[in-house]
Design a protein around this motif. Structure first.
Motif, mmCIF file in Angstrom:
data_model
loop_
_atom_site.group_PDB
_atom_site.id
_atom_site.type_symbol
_atom_site.label_atom_id
_atom_site.label_comp_id
_atom_site.label_asym_id
_atom_site.label_seq_id
_atom_site.Cartn_x
_atom_site.Cartn_y
_atom_site.Cartn_z
ATOM 1 N N ASN A 63 6.317 -2.261 7.852
ATOM 2 C CA ASN A 63 6.451 -2.576 6.433
ATOM 3 C C ASN A 63 5.223 -3.318 5.906
ATOM 4 O O ASN A 63 4.659 -4.178 6.588
ATOM 5 C CB ASN A 63 7.685 -3.457 6.188
ATOM 6 C CG ASN A 63 8.944 -2.880 6.792
ATOM 7 O OD1 ASN A 63 9.430 -1.842 6.371
ATOM 8 N ND2 ASN A 63 9.473 -3.544 7.807
ATOM 9 N N ASN A 84 6.124 4.243 0.053
ATOM 10 C CA ASN A 84 4.824 4.250 0.715
ATOM 11 C C ASN A 84 3.802 4.976 -0.149
ATOM 12 O O ASN A 84 4.147 5.839 -0.961
ATOM 13 C CB ASN A 84 4.923 4.942 2.078
ATOM 14 C CG ASN A 84 5.864 4.230 3.022
ATOM 15 O OD1 ASN A 84 5.589 3.132 3.478
ATOM 16 N ND2 ASN A 84 7.007 4.860 3.315
ATOM 17 N N TYR A 134 0.624 7.531 0.103
ATOM 18 C CA TYR A 134 0.004 8.509 0.997
ATOM 19 C C TYR A 134 -1.248 9.062 0.320
ATOM 20 O O TYR A 134 -1.197 9.470 -0.846
ATOM 21 C CB TYR A 134 0.964 9.668 1.286
ATOM 22 C CG TYR A 134 2.267 9.269 1.930
ATOM 23 C CD1 TYR A 134 2.429 9.329 3.316
ATOM 24 C CD2 TYR A 134 3.349 8.855 1.164
ATOM 25 C CE1 TYR A 134 3.637 8.983 3.911
ATOM 26 C CE2 TYR A 134 4.555 8.500 1.747
ATOM 27 C CZ TYR A 134 4.691 8.571 3.129
ATOM 28 O OH TYR A 134 5.882 8.224 3.711
ATOM 29 N N LEU A 170 9.830 2.866 7.608
ATOM 30 C CA LEU A 170 8.478 2.896 7.055
ATOM 31 C C LEU A 170 8.596 2.586 5.567
ATOM 32 O O LEU A 170 9.037 3.426 4.786
ATOM 33 C CB LEU A 170 7.830 4.268 7.254
ATOM 34 C CG LEU A 170 7.740 4.826 8.673
ATOM 35 C CD1 LEU A 170 7.188 6.245 8.653
ATOM 36 C CD2 LEU A 170 6.878 3.931 9.552
ATOM 37 N N ARG A 171 8.177 1.377 5.153
ATOM 38 C CA ARG A 171 8.355 0.975 3.757
ATOM 39 C C ARG A 171 7.150 0.164 3.283
ATOM 40 O O ARG A 171 6.606 -0.661 4.016
ATOM 41 C CB ARG A 171 9.634 0.135 3.601
ATOM 42 C CG ARG A 171 10.925 0.869 3.966
ATOM 43 C CD ARG A 171 12.117 -0.063 4.005
ATOM 44 N NE ARG A 171 11.985 -1.034 5.075
ATOM 45 C CZ ARG A 171 12.911 -1.975 5.346
ATOM 46 N NH1 ARG A 171 14.002 -2.043 4.611
ATOM 47 N NH2 ARG A 171 12.727 -2.821 6.335
ATOM 48 N N ASN A 172 6.738 0.429 2.064
ATOM 49 C CA ASN A 172 5.686 -0.358 1.401
ATOM 50 C C ASN A 172 4.348 -0.292 2.127
ATOM 51 O O ASN A 172 3.565 -1.243 2.069
ATOM 52 C CB ASN A 172 6.099 -1.834 1.270
ATOM 53 C CG ASN A 172 7.193 -2.062 0.247
ATOM 54 O OD1 ASN A 172 7.674 -1.122 -0.368
ATOM 55 N ND2 ASN A 172 7.594 -3.300 0.077
ATOM 56 N N ASN A 173 4.065 0.792 2.825
ATOM 57 C CA ASN A 173 2.796 0.913 3.537
ATOM 58 C C ASN A 173 1.824 1.801 2.778
ATOM 59 O O ASN A 173 2.228 2.751 2.100
ATOM 60 C CB ASN A 173 3.020 1.527 4.927
ATOM 61 C CG ASN A 173 3.971 0.717 5.774
ATOM 62 O OD1 ASN A 173 3.638 -0.355 6.247
ATOM 63 N ND2 ASN A 173 5.185 1.240 5.958
ATOM 64 N N ILE A 195 2.346 -2.231 -3.054
ATOM 65 C CA ILE A 195 2.389 -1.552 -1.759
ATOM 66 C C ILE A 195 1.150 -1.960 -0.963
ATOM 67 O O ILE A 195 0.059 -2.071 -1.502
ATOM 68 C CB ILE A 195 2.443 -0.032 -1.944
ATOM 69 C CG1 ILE A 195 3.724 0.369 -2.695
ATOM 70 C CG2 ILE A 195 2.378 0.692 -0.613
ATOM 71 C CD1 ILE A 195 3.797 1.848 -3.030
ATOM 72 N N HIS A 210 12.518 5.765 5.114
ATOM 73 C CA HIS A 210 11.166 5.628 4.580
ATOM 74 C C HIS A 210 11.226 5.638 3.064
ATOM 75 O O HIS A 210 11.938 6.441 2.450
ATOM 76 C CB HIS A 210 10.258 6.747 5.095
ATOM 77 C CG HIS A 210 10.745 8.132 4.804
ATOM 78 N ND1 HIS A 210 10.233 8.905 3.789
ATOM 79 C CD2 HIS A 210 11.718 8.880 5.388
ATOM 80 C CE1 HIS A 210 10.853 10.072 3.768
ATOM 81 N NE2 HIS A 210 11.761 10.080 4.726
#
Length: 750
Positions: free
Chosen positions: A395, A447, A449, A419-422, A526, A444
């Motif tokens: 995260n 995020n 990308y 998978l969060r805030n990446n 993020i 997830h």
């Protein structure tokens, strides 16, 4: 009262009995040792003395002791025996090496000395770590050395006598199982056992062994080891430098309560035949904080900055910089661990290697880290998963430009993956952003990308199937598929003011601060850094209208002023009485939108407006926040002047036509959508004549424009036609062979 007085007396006695002792290279072991003027001379004197809790033994700065320190006594909890320094200059050195003199030139820059009985495993030349070579003849580079048959050979441009130190003692410090000890401001170096420890802390229960501002260097074995075989309690390494040791810099043999804080751990694991690391061992319960860990390990890909061996307990790593390991990963975890607020970069394998948990159920928490430039993966959980369950939570990280395979790779099935805030940014690596071998238990959201390159590149691989960039919004509806706009893509991964990642994260329990220590906003940005910018509010449509003085213009108002960024006319659609009206221009005037139509509207015209966000120059606020799309909205028409009623175009009529043999009646009138037509025939107008005549109806607007023409079914007296016209007045004609037989006006309303 007597008991209280006794306790006070005992406490006073303990304090009074604590003594400061001093040791100097110019001292005298026969002296009292209790002042700098009466200092002892040797470590041997210290080894022979029985100390009590609270005693402090200070070594003079600038001094060197070529002896082994054997701790004779333990302190008490909270009242340790202290080994420290005094005076000015460099830290005192306790070393396992002896100074070598008497070298004789052997030619070609090689100098030899005999009588070195103990084979040295470490040699310093002019205070630099020497390099052992395979033969005497190979001594042909600076600081190279070789030993055989009690003869030491070194390469030097001049006589190295007095500049060479050769290891001769296995250990530098042996605590002999003693506890409650504190060491501060001392350098320990050159233990001569390549399989042993410079600081030997062997005891079943290691307790309160603390090292402040010490240096551990040039060991043929390990730099510092905690050997508590049953438990390790409240031990500390703070502000220390651990460097240039052949094996692990710090080795922990048993899970325990150890804090390693504010240390520099670098260039350890120099041996190439076995894998060694900066910090290694059973690290369950160990806390590693505020450390700089780099350049550790020289063997293949098996040497790491931090390597947590098999353990059931969690290690905590925070606020560390872990970088440039030449033959491995920044962090390798085989047991549970939490890694937060770290910078992990430029390691030769992965930033994180989460692998080979065997029978243990493990949990990995990776939050608020900056992970970039690692050669293979940013985060890897490889194929060697054990039988225990694995849960991974990633995260609020910024993961940029890691390897050519994937930014994050999870190969085997894991029981939970968050998978969060990446920010997953591929940089120039060319690989996937996320590769997940089995997405069972996957959560997830939110995020960012981004991959550079042309075409619809693959961003994600899950369960063996690729997800291109165009498919990510379906896979993750809350994702941001855009360049996060770093301040400097090569050096500063904070966000620019226009970054699409600003304010697009979600709050996660337990994460309150970013990598800089700033409090997270709500909603947070993020990535690992919070910007100084607040998410700009998107302009919200309020109203649109047409005025009497400017009937060809539509003005559109928003809740905030718009920037002077003008989209193309194709972004807007205007309909007047359900018919599309062409636009000639778009402008931004005083922060509002002005559309100009090809022709003006009239009183009563029903006008609608819609807007679709274009790829270029969308409507936006002065801070760059885009205006949202406008679905079909009614435009207020304030025009009060009616358009002049046009005269229908003349319809040809036979000069000598007789009264119609057929007429029509339309109903209802006004009509909404379905027009009914009633045909009435005279007795002299037969059905056969109707068939031959091929009668039809024509509908015109008042400008004379033909809108509809339909053939009437012969002999059918009542027929229906759909009319999808705007509101207004229309004329219907019954025509036969170009001649009008009957006509009637009707009204359409919507």
């Amino acid at each position: 009262m007597k008991k209280i007085l006794t306790i006070i007396f005992l406490v006073i006695s303990m304090v009074v009995s604590a003594t400061n002792y001093y040791v100097s290279n110019t001292g005298n072991d026969a002296a009292a040792g209790t002042t700098t003027a009466t200092a002892w001379k040797t470590v041997a004197k210290v080894n022979s003395k029985a100390f009590v809790a609270g005693d402090e033994i200070s070594f003079m700065k600038g001094g060197v002791w070529r002896e082994q320190l054997k701790i004779p006594s333990s302190g008490n909890s909270g009242n340790p025996i202290v080994f420290s320094s005094y005076g000015s200059g460099n830290s005192p050195i306790i070393t396992g090496a002896d100074k070598i003199t008497g070298f004789v030139s052997g030619g070609s820059g090689i100098w030899d000395v005999t009588g070195v009985i103990t084979e040295p495993k470490v040699v310093l030349i002019n205070r630099e770590l020497g390099t052992k070579v395979a033969s005497r003849a190979a001594c042909n580079t600076t600081n190279s050395w070789y030993w055989t048959g009690n003869t030491l050979s070194v390469y030097s441009s001049g006589d190295p006598s007095g500049l060479v130190e050769a290891g001769s003692r296995q250990r530098v410090v042996d605590t002999q199982g003693k506890n409650y000890l504190t060491f501060t401001g001392i350098t320990f170096e050159c233990s001569n056992n390549d399989g042993s420890y410079m600081i030997y802390t062997a005891t079943a229960t290691a307790a309160e062994l603390k090292f402040y501002n010490c240096t551990f260097q040039y060991s043929a074995g390990y730099g510092l080891q905690f050997n508590g075989t049953t438990s390790t309690t409240n031990c500390l390494v703070d502000g220390c430098t651990v460097r240039n040791n052949q094996r692990d810099g710090i080795y922990v043999q048993k899970d325990g309560d150890i804090t390693i804080n504010n240390c520099k751990v670098y260039s350890n694991g120099l041996i190439t035949t076995t894998d060694h690391n900066g910090i290694f061992g059973w690290l369950g319960g160990v806390k590693i904080t505020n450390c700089d860990i780099y350049d550790n390990g020289r063997r293949d890909i098996l040497s790491h900055g931090i390597y947590q061996f098999l353990t059931s307990g969690p290690v905590t790593i925070s606020n560390c910089t872990i970088h440039d390991q030449p033959n491995g990963s920044g962090v390798r975890l085989r047991g549970s661990g939490t890694v937060t607020n770290c910078k992990i970069y430029n390691n030769s394998h992965s930033g994180f290697n989460l692998n080979t948990n065997e029978i243990y159920n493990v949990s990995y928490i990776i939050n608020n880290n900056l992970v970039y430039g690692n050669k293979v993966y940013g985060i890897m959980q490889g194929i060697a998963k054990g039988t225990g369950n694995v849960n991974i939570s990633v995260n609020n990280n910024t993961i940029y430009n890691n390897g050519s395979d994937a930014t994050i790779m999870i190969v085997p099935e894991v029981q939970g993956l968050n998978l969060r805030n990446n920010i997953f940014h591929g940089g120039s690596s060319g690989g996937l952003l996320v590769s997940i071998g089995n997405s069972t238990g996957l959560i997830h959201s939110n995020n960012t990308y981004y991959r550079t390159g042309t075409g619809d590149l693959n961003y994600v691989k899950k369960d063996g199937l690729n997800v291109p960039g165009s498919g990510v919004p379906t896979w993750e509806p809350t994702a941001v598929i855009s360049d996060p706009l770093f301040i400097n893509i090569n050096a500063d991964w904070h966000l620019q003011s226009a970054s699409p990642a600003i304010g697009k994260g979600i709050s996660i329990t337990g994460i309150s601060f970013d990598l800089d220590g700033k409090t997270l906003k709500s909603p947070p940005d993020i990535g690992c850094y919070q910007s100084a910018f607040i998410l700009a509010a998107n302009p919200v449509y309020l109203t649109s209208f047409i005025t009497e003085t400017n009937p060809e213009a539509i003005e559109i108002d928003y809740n905030i002023s718009l920037a002077e960024v003008v989209p193309a006319v194709s972004a807007f659609t205007v309909k007047v009485n359900s018919v599309k009206r062409d636009l000639t221009s778009v402008g931004i005037v005083d922060g509002a939108v002005k559309l100009t139509m090809a022709t003006p509207v009239s009183k009563g015209d029903v006008t609608t407006l819609s807007y679709v966000i274009p790829a270029v120059n969308p409507l936006q606020s002065e801070t760059g926040a885009p205006a949202e799309e406008i679905p079909s909205k009614s435009v207020t028409n304030s025009v009060i002047t009616a358009a002049p009623e046009p005269v229908p175009a003349p319809v040809p009529v036979l000069k000598d036509s007789l009264p119609s043999s057929i007429k029509i009646t339309v109903y209802p009138n006004p009509v909404h959508h379905i027009l009914n037509i009633l045909c009435e025939y005279t007795s002299t107008y037969s059905e056969q004549e109707a068939i031959i005549a091929r009668n039809s109806i024509r509908i015109y607007d008042l400008s004379g424009r033909l809108l509809l023409e339909r053939r009437l079914e012969a002999g059918i007296t009542s027929q229906q036609f759909p009319v999808n016209f705007r509101s207004g007045v229309f004329v219907i004609l019954l025509v036969s062979k170009g001649v009008t037989l009957s006509s009637q006006k009707f009204i359409v309303y919507n």
